[in-house]
Motif scaffolding. Structure first.
Motif, PDB file in Angstrom:
ATOM      1  N   HIS A   1       0.797  -1.231   0.000  1.00  0.00           N
ATOM      2  CA  HIS A   1       0.000   0.000   0.000  1.00  0.00           C
ATOM      3  C   HIS A   1       0.829   1.279   0.000  1.00  0.00           C
TER       4      HIS A   1
ATOM      5  N   ASP B   1      -9.700  -0.027   4.554  1.00  0.00           N
ATOM      6  CA  ASP B   1      -8.517  -0.688   5.111  1.00  0.00           C
ATOM      7  C   ASP B   1      -8.791  -1.072   6.561  1.00  0.00           C
TER       8      ASP B   1
ATOM      9  N   HIS C   1      -6.290  -0.858   8.472  1.00  0.00           N
ATOM     10  CA  HIS C   1      -5.248  -0.009   9.053  1.00  0.00           C
ATOM     11  C   HIS C   1      -5.391   1.436   8.562  1.00  0.00           C
TER      12      HIS C   1
ATOM     13  N   ASP D   1      -2.719   3.500   8.027  1.00  0.00           N
ATOM     14  CA  ASP D   1      -1.588   3.802   7.132  1.00  0.00           C
ATOM     15  C   ASP D   1      -1.200   5.275   7.157  1.00  0.00           C
TER      16      ASP D   1
ATOM     17  N   ASN E   1       0.986   6.437   9.817  1.00  0.00           N
ATOM     18  CA  ASN E   1       2.118   6.635  10.720  1.00  0.00           C
ATOM     19  C   ASN E   1       3.112   7.612  10.102  1.00  0.00           C
TER      20      ASN E   1
ATOM     21  N   SER F   1       7.069  -0.086  13.003  1.00  0.00           N
ATOM     22  CA  SER F   1       7.624  -1.093  12.099  1.00  0.00           C
ATOM     23  C   SER F   1       8.651  -0.502  11.133  1.00  0.00           C
TER      24      SER F   1
ATOM     25  N   ASN G   1       7.889   0.177   8.289  1.00  0.00           N
ATOM     26  CA  ASN G   1       7.398  -0.241   6.968  1.00  0.00           C
ATOM     27  C   ASN G   1       6.602   0.906   6.352  1.00  0.00           C
TER      28      ASN G   1
ATOM     29  N   HIS H   1       4.561   0.985   3.976  1.00  0.00           N
ATOM     30  CA  HIS H   1       3.141   0.754   3.620  1.00  0.00           C
ATOM     31  C   HIS H   1       2.196   1.152   4.760  1.00  0.00           C
ATOM     32  N   GLY H   2       2.738   1.353   5.959  1.00  0.00           N
ATOM     33  CA  GLY H   2       1.940   1.860   7.072  1.00  0.00           C
ATOM     34  C   GLY H   2       1.987   3.382   7.182  1.00  0.00           C
TER      35      GLY H   2
ATOM     36  N   ASP I   1      -2.766   2.171  15.190  1.00  0.00           N
ATOM     37  CA  ASP I   1      -1.742   2.369  16.225  1.00  0.00           C
ATOM     38  C   ASP I   1      -2.072   3.607  17.063  1.00  0.00           C
TER      39      ASP I   1
ATOM     40  N   GLU J   1      -1.362   6.879  15.558  1.00  0.00           N
ATOM     41  CA  GLU J   1      -2.295   7.159  14.457  1.00  0.00           C
ATOM     42  C   GLU J   1      -3.630   7.666  15.002  1.00  0.00           C
TER      43      GLU J   1
ATOM     44  N   ASP K   1      -7.498  -1.574   0.333  1.00  0.00           N
ATOM     45  CA  ASP K   1      -6.556  -2.575   0.836  1.00  0.00           C
ATOM     46  C   ASP K   1      -7.371  -3.834   1.098  1.00  0.00           C
TER      47      ASP K   1
ATOM     48  N   ASP L   1      -6.988  -6.191   2.879  1.00  0.00           N
ATOM     49  CA  ASP L   1      -7.090  -6.625   4.283  1.00  0.00           C
ATOM     50  C   ASP L   1      -8.226  -5.934   5.038  1.00  0.00           C
TER      51      ASP L   1
ATOM     52  N   THR M   1      -0.948  -8.481   6.404  1.00  0.00           N
ATOM     53  CA  THR M   1      -1.278  -8.056   7.768  1.00  0.00           C
ATOM     54  C   THR M   1      -2.778  -8.230   8.021  1.00  0.00           C
TER      55      THR M   1
ATOM     56  N   GLU N   1      -2.336  -5.071  -1.705  1.00  0.00           N
ATOM     57  CA  GLU N   1      -1.979  -6.000  -0.626  1.00  0.00           C
ATOM     58  C   GLU N   1      -2.465  -7.428  -0.824  1.00  0.00           C
TER      59      GLU N   1
HETATM   60  N1  LIG Z   1      -0.952  -1.397   4.217  1.00  0.00           N
HETATM   61  C1  LIG Z   1      -0.909  -2.125   5.316  1.00  0.00           C
HETATM   62  N2  LIG Z   1      -1.291  -3.388   5.293  1.00  0.00           N
HETATM   63  N3  LIG Z   1      -0.449  -1.541   6.418  1.00  0.00           N
HETATM   64  C2  LIG Z   1      -0.278  -2.189   7.693  1.00  0.00           C
HETATM   65  C3  LIG Z   1       0.351  -1.240   8.681  1.00  0.00           C
HETATM   66  C4  LIG Z   1       0.583  -1.882  10.015  1.00  0.00           C
HETATM   67  C5  LIG Z   1       1.166  -0.967  11.077  1.00  0.00           C
HETATM   68  N4  LIG Z   1       0.242   0.056  11.429  1.00  0.00           N
HETATM   69  C6  LIG Z   1       2.490  -0.339  10.622  1.00  0.00           C
HETATM   70  O1  LIG Z   1       2.666   0.830  10.653  1.00  0.00           O
HETATM   71  O2  LIG Z   1       3.383  -1.035  10.220  1.00  0.00           O
END
Ligand SMILES: NC(=[NH2+])NCCC[C@H](N)C(=O)O
Ligand SMILES: [Mn+2]
Ligand SMILES: [Mn+2]
Length: 323
Positions: A109, A132, A134, A136, A138, A145, A147, A149-150, A198, A201, A247, A249, A261, A292
């Motif tokens: 994502h 979603d 989440h 996303d 952050n 993480s 990552n 994508h979040g 989170d 977030e 997404d 998920d 996730t 995703e």
């Molecule tokens: N696009 C997604 N599936 N995002 C999941 C994010 C999970 C978590 N909030 C993170 O910052 O890592």
């Protein structure tokens, strides 16, 4: 009833942007999502709905080896993600400018930084419906993480940006500086389906008064009301272009198991489809992301089911189920 799309030229054309990219998270395989969806017959299915479908192969993203892409702060693969999303923004923007509807298949994502930037380059007043589990959103500070994508919505709303990553990248442009001029106002963003947000977030959603409809609101009001409530917030007179970023998920793991996730307690098959159908019905859709899908997770039957549901959501967003 004949449903017309307000911003898409006739004969209506959809341009598939296949993005085999997984650099925004750590699980291998999500880069195979678009290939599986196309192999499942998506192009023919969309032609069957009366669309002209443009698809000239999946994007080839030149890898930046980890050695040249060390983390910046907590962010993993920042240069790679920045470069890929910049390329995606260009392609999506070009399709939109020609009056075609870009359909981006992910991939993780983080790609939405590119797709939404591309949409905004053509439709500066577009709003985003983000479906979603989440948020996303952050930032470089709140991410646990690392990552990306979040994080795409933090970059799009300018809560994070190249400036927050410092200014030393060995003479190269700082990652995400191409996004410095892109601003998605938080009042143009609405979420549907949230259930794993989170702590940092949650603070952002509250402080910026972002329209967020979690599974709780869906249980309480029903999906029909929730979609209207989301549109009332970001598109009250139903006149602005809509970018749908879905997404997979967001769906319950029993409906879409093959994703990186998964979070239980998600949207049913019908709730997911209803969102897509209703957004198509507004006539305001200008771009769609389906992200995703990870065909390396779970067994063959689960993969087949997840890919099929991904294709089916796209068809619903392109008018399949309306009479
Ligand atoms: N696009 C997604 N599936 N995002 C999941 C994010 C999970 C978590 N909030 C993170 O910052 O890592
Ligand atoms: Mn998610
Ligand atoms: Mn997501």
């Amino acid at each position: 009833m004949n449903h017309k799309l307000r911003f898409i030229a006739e004969p209506k054309t959809v341009s598939i942007v296949g993005c085999p990219f997984s650099g925004g998270q750590h699980r291998v395989g999500v880069d195979k999502g678009p290939i599986h969806m196309v192999n499942a017959g998506l192009v023919e299915q969309l032609r069957g709905l009366g669309w002209i479908v443009e698809f000239d192969g999946h994007h080839q993203f030149e890898d930046i080896s980890a050695e040249f892409d060390p983390p910046i702060g907590k962010l993993k693969n920042p240069r790679f993600v920045s470069k890929v999303t910049q390329a995606v923004a260009q392609v999506v923007g070009d399709h939109a400018t020609r009056g075609s509807l870009p359909l981006t298949l992910g991939g993780d994502h983080s790609l939405a930084m590119g797709t939404i930037a591309g949409t905004l380059s053509r439709y500066s007043d577009a709003c985003v419906i983000w479906v979603d589990a989440h948020a996303d959103i952050n930032t470089h500070e709140t991410t646990d993480s690392g990552n990306i994508h979040g994080m795409p919505l933090a970059f799009l709303t300018s809560l994070s940006g190249s400036k927050s990553l410092g200014n030393n990248n060995g003479g190269q442009p700082v990652p995400f500086s191409w996004l410095d001029s892109v601003h998605l106002h938080p009042s143009r963003l609405a979420y549907i389906g949230l259930r794993d947000v989170d702590q940092g977030e949650k603070t952002i959603l509250r402080e910026h008064n972002i329209a967020a409809f979690s599974m709780h609101e869906i249980d309480r009001y029903g999906i029909g009301s929730v979609v209207e409530m989301a549109l009332d917030r970001v598109n009250p007179d139903r006149s602005k272009p809509i970018h749908l970023s879905f997404d997979v998920d967001a769906l319950d793991p029993s409906v879409a198991p093959s994703t990186g996730t998964p979070v239980r307690g998600g949207l049913t098959f019908r709730e997911g489809h209803y969102i897509c159908e209703r957004l198509y019905e507004t006539g305001l859709l200008v771009a769609i992301d389906l992200m995703e899908v990870n065909p390396s997770l779970r067994d063959a039957a689960d993969v087949q089911q997840t890919v099929a549901v991904g294709c089916s959501l796209v068809r619903a967003a392109l008018g399949e189920t309306l009479l």
